[in-house]
Design a protein around this motif. Structure first.
Motif, mmCIF file in Angstrom:
data_model
loop_
_atom_site.group_PDB
_atom_site.id
_atom_site.type_symbol
_atom_site.label_atom_id
_atom_site.label_comp_id
_atom_site.label_asym_id
_atom_site.label_seq_id
_atom_site.Cartn_x
_atom_site.Cartn_y
_atom_site.Cartn_z
ATOM 1 N N PHE A 47 0.841 -1.107 0.039
ATOM 2 C CA PHE A 47 -0.113 -0.183 0.077
ATOM 3 C C PHE A 47 0.924 1.209 0.021
ATOM 4 O O PHE A 47 1.921 1.426 0.553
ATOM 5 N N GLY A 48 0.469 2.220 -0.974
ATOM 6 C CA GLY A 48 1.329 3.303 -0.949
ATOM 7 C C GLY A 48 1.164 4.418 -2.007
ATOM 8 O O GLY A 48 -0.133 4.359 -2.366
ATOM 9 N N ASP A 49 2.252 5.296 -2.496
ATOM 10 C CA ASP A 49 2.179 6.058 -3.261
ATOM 11 C C ASP A 49 2.921 5.832 -4.453
ATOM 12 O O ASP A 49 3.290 4.879 -4.929
ATOM 13 N N ILE A 126 -2.677 9.685 3.179
ATOM 14 C CA ILE A 126 -3.283 9.422 4.235
ATOM 15 C C ILE A 126 -4.753 9.916 4.270
ATOM 16 O O ILE A 126 -5.713 9.145 4.459
ATOM 17 N N LEU A 127 -4.903 11.074 4.031
ATOM 18 C CA LEU A 127 -5.967 11.903 3.651
ATOM 19 C C LEU A 127 -6.680 11.573 2.415
ATOM 20 O O LEU A 127 -6.040 11.744 1.560
ATOM 21 N N GLY A 177 2.175 9.314 3.198
ATOM 22 C CA GLY A 177 2.605 10.197 4.043
ATOM 23 C C GLY A 177 3.366 11.270 2.924
ATOM 24 O O GLY A 177 3.131 12.600 3.392
ATOM 25 N N SER A 178 3.948 10.959 2.146
ATOM 26 C CA SER A 178 4.841 12.019 1.273
ATOM 27 C C SER A 178 3.815 12.748 0.550
ATOM 28 O O SER A 178 4.204 14.215 0.639
ATOM 29 N N ASN A 179 2.947 12.458 -0.170
ATOM 30 C CA ASN A 179 1.783 13.328 -0.832
ATOM 31 C C ASN A 179 1.061 14.207 0.251
ATOM 32 O O ASN A 179 0.488 14.972 -0.351
ATOM 33 N N PHE A 258 6.168 14.208 11.693
ATOM 34 C CA PHE A 258 5.658 13.028 11.147
ATOM 35 C C PHE A 258 6.319 11.742 11.453
ATOM 36 O O PHE A 258 5.846 10.741 12.021
ATOM 37 N N ASN A 259 7.852 11.881 10.970
ATOM 38 C CA ASN A 259 8.470 10.579 11.308
ATOM 39 C C ASN A 259 8.632 10.207 12.882
ATOM 40 O O ASN A 259 8.469 9.069 13.052
#
Length: 370
Positions: A47-49, A126-127, A177-179, A258-259
């Protein structure tokens, strides 16, 4: 769609393992599933971007696509939707686990699904609102729903108990999270920055993330690999906005809470979700090491993309049929946002067998052998 075959494989693998496994290191096994690889886990779900997407956006009405040359210029088979010249980080991890390269959820079928599925989507966050400037994308909540669709079919075919036992040995890799920063908080057309300061936003993301990972646990996931965010202020698209051409300390500082929250979240989830095991990949430390010691890793260019247009090759990302740099293995960045295959492979290996400086509290190889 091959879901029955996959679920049968997971269950049969566990039964067969007890009969033929070769005991080695603590918890290790070596079933002879093929002549060329030793499979450490039955399957991996991803799961990811865009850092790990392998084609789920190809058929979406989206501006976030990489299914055109020169993306995939060094990948066997050419462009697939990977935002790289070749391998992504999870491709390398899959190979190290003894698995084949996993199919995208959007086009997985038949035997391709035997070893897992990749649900990642470029521009996803995430959002749910993250990445809407790219139109089509599959946010993390929808990725989980897509996994539920797979799971529903597996459960219908085999029953909840057998499926739960199978899933407990599979690895769930999540990189989000990056996006939520690049294509939400830092975008001028989003209200987010006016509503939250950096710490408040990190807290909001972790609150959502915690619920999403708990949802995966409730669906049967037990072995989690969670990737943090890297030195975002040093990517070509951010460098291109600087008059000095240097990393943005403001952006690098922005993502630190965040990290930090992620490590706290993982410790809490490990304590509160019975039978769960969490691994955190410290992408920030990995990238800091690579950018600081780049020459020792064989890189020579760290401040611009191999493919792109404008300042630092980061103002416009890699266009269709653009000619990329020739010495791709010497570049840290492939385009305005993403690392080259050389960096992806390096980070995948560090995550798989590295020490606690980059992967915490154990590495992926140790997780697989539990």
């Amino acid at each position: 769609m091959g879901v029955l075959r996959f679920s049968c494989f997971c269950v049969l693998f566990m039964v067969w393992r007890s009969a033929v496994m070769v005991q080695g290191q603590e918890g290790a096994f070596a079933p002879e599933v093929s002549e060329r690889r030793r499979e450490l886990v039955p399957a991996m779900f991803i799961f990811g971007d865009s850092l790990i997407d392998n084609g789920n956006n190809n058929n979406l009405p989206s501006f976030a696509k990489a299914n055109y040359y020169p993306y995939g210029i060094d990948f066997n088979g050419g462009p697939t939707g990977r935002f790289s010249n070749g391998y992504t980080m999870v491709d390398e991890i899959a190979e190290l686990l003894g698995l084949p390269l996993l199919p995208a959820y959007s086009d997985a079928s038949g035997d391709q699904m035997l070893h897992g599925v990749n649900y990642a989507s470029a521009a996803a966050g995430i959002l749910d609102m993250t990445g809407r400037n790219f139109v089509g994308r599959i946010p993390f909540n929808q990725q989980i729903r897509n996994f539920e669709n797979t799971l529903d079919q597996m459960t219908d075919n085999l029953g909840a108990v057998d499926v739960a036992q199978a899933l407990a040995r599979c690895i769930f890799f999540v990189g989000m999270g990056s996006n939520d920063y690049l294509n939400n908080y830092l975008m001028p057309n989003y209200p987010t920055r006016n509503e939250y300061n950096g710490q408040q936003y990190a807290d909001l993301l972790i609150q959502q993330y915690n619920g999403q990972l708990t949802r995966l646990f409730n669906l049967g996931a037990r072995k989690f690999v969670i990737a943090g965010i890297g030195l975002m202020g040093c990517i070509p698209s951010i460098l291109a906005q600087s008059t000095t051409g240097r990393c943005s300390e403001e952006v690098n500082q922005l993502v630190l809470p965040f990290n930090a929250n992620m490590k706290t979240m993982i410790n809490s989830l490990s304590n509160n979700l019975p039978g769960s095991k969490f691994v955190f990949i410290d992408i920030h430390n990995m990238f800091q090491d690579i950018l600081t010691n780049y020459r020792s890793y064989g890189f020579s260019v760290i401040n611009r993309g191999c493919c792109g247009i404008g300042r630092n090759s980061g103002q416009i990302t890699c266009l269709p049929f653009q000619t990329p740099c020739a010495n791709r293995d010497q570049y840290v960045f492939w385009d305005a946002f993403h690392p080259t295959e050389a960096v992806n492979v390096l980070m995948g290996r560090k995550a798989f067998s590295g020490n606690q400086d980059v992967v915490y509290p154990i590495n992926i190889e140790q997780l697989a052998n539990l």
